[in-house]
Design a protein around this motif. Structure first.
Motif, mmCIF file in Angstrom:
data_model
loop_
_atom_site.group_PDB
_atom_site.id
_atom_site.type_symbol
_atom_site.label_atom_id
_atom_site.label_comp_id
_atom_site.label_asym_id
_atom_site.label_seq_id
_atom_site.Cartn_x
_atom_site.Cartn_y
_atom_site.Cartn_z
ATOM 1 N N PHE A 45 37.862 -38.433 -107.680
ATOM 2 C CA PHE A 45 37.333 -39.609 -106.987
ATOM 3 C C PHE A 45 36.189 -40.272 -107.739
ATOM 4 C CE2 PHE A 45 39.107 -36.826 -103.698
ATOM 5 C CZ PHE A 45 40.129 -37.661 -103.245
ATOM 6 N N ARG A 46 36.233 -40.212 -109.060
ATOM 7 C CA ARG A 46 35.160 -40.807 -109.843
ATOM 8 C C ARG A 46 35.076 -42.321 -109.637
ATOM 9 N NH1 ARG A 46 35.572 -37.285 -115.462
ATOM 10 N NH2 ARG A 46 34.268 -35.563 -114.728
ATOM 11 N N SER A 47 36.229 -42.982 -109.623
ATOM 12 C CA SER A 47 36.209 -44.431 -109.430
ATOM 13 C C SER A 47 35.660 -44.788 -108.055
ATOM 14 C CB SER A 47 37.619 -45.017 -109.609
ATOM 15 O OG SER A 47 38.027 -44.923 -110.947
ATOM 16 N N SER A 48 36.086 -44.060 -107.024
ATOM 17 C CA SER A 48 35.596 -44.319 -105.675
ATOM 18 C C SER A 48 34.104 -44.051 -105.575
ATOM 19 C CB SER A 48 36.346 -43.448 -104.661
ATOM 20 O OG SER A 48 37.682 -43.842 -104.555
ATOM 21 N N ALA A 49 33.648 -42.995 -106.229
ATOM 22 C CA ALA A 49 32.233 -42.647 -106.180
ATOM 23 C C ALA A 49 31.384 -43.702 -106.874
ATOM 24 C CB ALA A 49 32.002 -41.279 -106.827
ATOM 25 N N GLN A 50 31.857 -44.191 -108.032
ATOM 26 C CA GLN A 50 31.127 -45.259 -108.713
ATOM 27 C C GLN A 50 31.115 -46.521 -107.851
ATOM 28 O OE1 GLN A 50 29.303 -45.144 -111.449
ATOM 29 N NE2 GLN A 50 29.762 -42.986 -111.797
ATOM 30 N N GLY A 51 32.218 -46.787 -107.164
ATOM 31 C CA GLY A 51 32.259 -47.929 -106.259
ATOM 32 C C GLY A 51 31.300 -47.760 -105.096
ATOM 33 N N LEU A 52 31.163 -46.518 -104.623
ATOM 34 C CA LEU A 52 30.263 -46.249 -103.505
ATOM 35 C C LEU A 52 28.815 -46.505 -103.889
ATOM 36 C CD1 LEU A 52 29.906 -45.141 -100.600
ATOM 37 C CD2 LEU A 52 29.669 -42.871 -101.634
ATOM 38 N N ILE A 53 28.418 -46.059 -105.077
ATOM 39 C CA ILE A 53 27.027 -46.271 -105.477
ATOM 40 C C ILE A 53 26.789 -47.736 -105.823
ATOM 41 C CG2 ILE A 53 27.135 -45.845 -107.974
ATOM 42 C CD1 ILE A 53 24.569 -44.501 -105.403
ATOM 43 N N THR A 54 27.830 -48.433 -106.269
ATOM 44 C CA THR A 54 27.727 -49.875 -106.465
ATOM 45 C C THR A 54 27.486 -50.565 -105.124
ATOM 46 O OG1 THR A 54 29.172 -49.826 -108.400
ATOM 47 C CG2 THR A 54 28.918 -51.942 -107.298
ATOM 48 N N LEU A 55 28.144 -50.059 -104.085
ATOM 49 C CA LEU A 55 27.940 -50.605 -102.740
ATOM 50 C C LEU A 55 26.488 -50.432 -102.299
ATOM 51 C CD1 LEU A 55 30.218 -50.202 -99.652
ATOM 52 C CD2 LEU A 55 27.820 -49.612 -99.466
ATOM 53 N N ALA A 56 25.928 -49.242 -102.565
ATOM 54 C CA ALA A 56 24.557 -48.977 -102.140
ATOM 55 C C ALA A 56 23.555 -49.840 -102.888
ATOM 56 C CB ALA A 56 24.224 -47.504 -102.358
ATOM 57 N N THR A 57 23.761 -50.005 -104.213
ATOM 58 C CA THR A 57 22.771 -50.693 -105.030
ATOM 59 C C THR A 57 22.984 -52.200 -105.016
ATOM 60 O OG1 THR A 57 24.155 -50.217 -106.980
ATOM 61 C CG2 THR A 57 22.359 -48.698 -106.504
ATOM 62 N N TYR A 58 24.030 -52.643 -105.693
ATOM 63 C CA TYR A 58 24.280 -54.085 -105.793
ATOM 64 C C TYR A 58 24.796 -54.680 -104.487
ATOM 65 C CZ TYR A 58 23.716 -53.383 -110.782
ATOM 66 O OH TYR A 58 23.206 -53.064 -112.007
ATOM 67 N N GLY A 59 25.201 -53.815 -103.553
ATOM 68 C CA GLY A 59 25.706 -54.294 -102.279
ATOM 69 C C GLY A 59 24.635 -54.370 -101.208
ATOM 70 N N VAL A 60 24.489 -53.289 -100.445
ATOM 71 C CA VAL A 60 23.615 -53.294 -99.277
ATOM 72 C C VAL A 60 22.160 -53.579 -99.649
ATOM 73 C CG1 VAL A 60 22.754 -51.922 -97.346
ATOM 74 C CG2 VAL A 60 25.149 -51.707 -98.064
ATOM 75 N N GLY A 61 21.644 -52.857 -100.648
ATOM 76 C CA GLY A 61 20.234 -53.020 -101.014
ATOM 77 C C GLY A 61 19.890 -54.426 -101.447
ATOM 78 N N MET A 62 20.697 -54.975 -102.346
ATOM 79 C CA MET A 62 20.395 -56.320 -102.835
ATOM 80 C C MET A 62 20.709 -57.400 -101.814
ATOM 81 S SD MET A 62 21.005 -56.619 -106.848
ATOM 82 C CE MET A 62 20.564 -55.319 -107.979
ATOM 83 N N LEU A 63 21.671 -57.153 -100.932
ATOM 84 C CA LEU A 63 21.945 -58.122 -99.872
ATOM 85 C C LEU A 63 20.708 -58.294 -99.000
ATOM 86 C CD1 LEU A 63 24.055 -59.937 -98.495
ATOM 87 C CD2 LEU A 63 24.672 -57.975 -97.069
#
Length: 415
Positions: free
Chosen positions: A338-356
């Motif tokens: 699940f490396r791709s999913s995990a990288q997507g998850l941390i992208t969600l946390a950083t560039y997604g929720v946090g920056m939103l």
């Protein structure tokens, strides 16, 4: 890893971040000078990055981890992005620009996880091998900024007044076309999920990586990623307009000092990892955010220019020691499947929720401290993200417990 594969991965990283740096750094200045956007509208435009990052894990989990090769998806996304960038280059008002940048970011943000997946798939020791590859992305960002300021002069006072910053989108469009075509020559990166595996709705949408949040340390890191990205949003949205407004010459070119610093710290990252551990590495990056915004608050374009330069140069420590280190940490915790999913998850946390959250706050703060003369109270603006960074440092320091990095849930058959 042989030279041919290393060269292709390095060129992929160079183009990936050249595209982003070609237009994103000057976006706030472009919106204000070319499209007469308000602070809130500028925040909304930057927030499209966050919406793209929130959607990214679903795209990656649905496609890259399950059905299609990552390098082929990467190519298709960048070819589509080239078309959208060209349409953004032709936009003349915010109303027509916004849906284009929104669609573009929905397509671009998944590529950040894809280039990492393609790279990690070729590596036996990512903690040592990833940094020399990833540094070419930083060099790509630097090259874009230098071209804007010192090759084309698009951000000079006269050229900005005549609307020349729109050419940044044309440059990004051409680079997107090149990377889109080049992606089909990248190393084969097939999906990792097991054939015949029963697929649930959460699995289909790539939510398997959410199981990683059962691990206390990863959960603390995930929340810390959200918190530290709030001040990061202030930098992306306001740094270039700030430098241009207070009279710093060639602001985009000077901001590449941050990426030069990023390249140097990226090469030092493996040593810090091995010597000081993950917790101290991340704390160093987070504390640097506190310091840089304080320097922005007290610096100016004349006697205090050196303070601004130091603040810009801290970007390498800020970014590498939290975000790149976090990508490596996430890859180590996720396991192969699940490396791709995990990288997507941390992208969600950083560039997604946090920056939103960050872009929304930054837009409102920019309007709040806009004077009747059309100038901003930058000292007050920059002290706000500095204070938020302090809270993020305290949260991570007290709750994260240093231990050996191993993939969680492996014993349960998930990793």
């Amino acid at each position: 890893m042989n030279f041919g594969i290393k060269f292709r991965l390095s060129l992929m990283m160079f183009l990936e971040f050249f595209i982003w740096g070609a237009w994103f750094v000057t976006l706030g200045t472009f919106l204000g000078t070319n499209l007469q956007a308000t602070g809130s509208q500028t925040g909304a435009a930057f927030s499209t990055q966050s919406f793209g990052a929130i959607i990214a894990p679903f795209i990656i989990g649905l496609i890259a981890d399950r059905y299609f090769n990552a390098e082929k998806i990467l190519g298709l996304l960048h070819l589509s992005g080239a078309v959208l960038m060209y349409l953004m280059y032709q936009s003349t008002d915010f109303g027509s620009f916004y849906p284009l940048v929104f669609t573009y970011m929905v397509l671009y943000m998944p590529t950040l996880a894809l280039v990492n997946s393609v790279s990690f798939n070729q590596m036996k020791d990512p903690e040592k091998e990833f940094s020399p590859i990833r540094v070419w992305g930083t060099i790509g960002w630097i090259t874009a900024g230098l071209a804007i300021s010192y090759l084309f002069y698009w951000d000079s006072a006269d050229n900005m007044a005549s609307g020349m910053l729109k050419n940044t989108f044309l440059m990004a469009s051409i680079a997107s076309l090149v990377l889109g075509l080049f992606s089909f020559s990248l190393p084969n990166t097939p999906p990792k999920a097991k054939k015949g595996e029963k697929v649930s709705l959460s699995t289909l949408l790539g939510l398997d990586a959410l199981k990683m949040l059962k691990d206390r340390n990863f959960a603390v890191f995930f929340v810390s990623s959200i918190l530290i990205c709030i001040p990061l949003a202030f930098y992306y949205q306001n740094a270039n307009p700030f430098l241009a407004e207070i009279g710093v010459s060639d602001p985009t070119g000077k901001m590449t000092i941050g990426q030069i610093s990023e390249a140097l710290f990226l090469l030092l990252l493996p040593m810090f990892f091995s010597r000081f551990g993950f917790k101290k590495t991340l704390l160093a990056g987070m504390i640097a955010w506190v310091i840089r915004y304080a320097l922005f608050a007290i610096g100016d374009a004349e006697g205090g220019l050196f303070l601004l330069i130091i603040g810009i140069a801290l970007h390498g420590l800020c970014y590498d020691f939290f975000f790149v280190a976090g990508q490596i940490y996430t890859n180590s915790k996720a396991g192969v499947q699940f490396r791709s999913s995990a990288q997507g998850l941390i992208t969600l946390a950083t560039y997604g929720v946090g920056m939103l959250i960050g872009f929304a706050i930054a837009g409102e703060v920019s309007d709040l401290y806009l004077g009747v003369d059309g100038l901003h109270d930058w000292k007050s603006i920059w002290m706000i993200p500095s204070g938020i960074a302090v809270l993020a440092v305290l949260f991570f320091f007290f709750l994260f417990r240093e231990n050996k990095i191993v993939p969680p849930f492996k014993e349960k058959g998930v990793g």
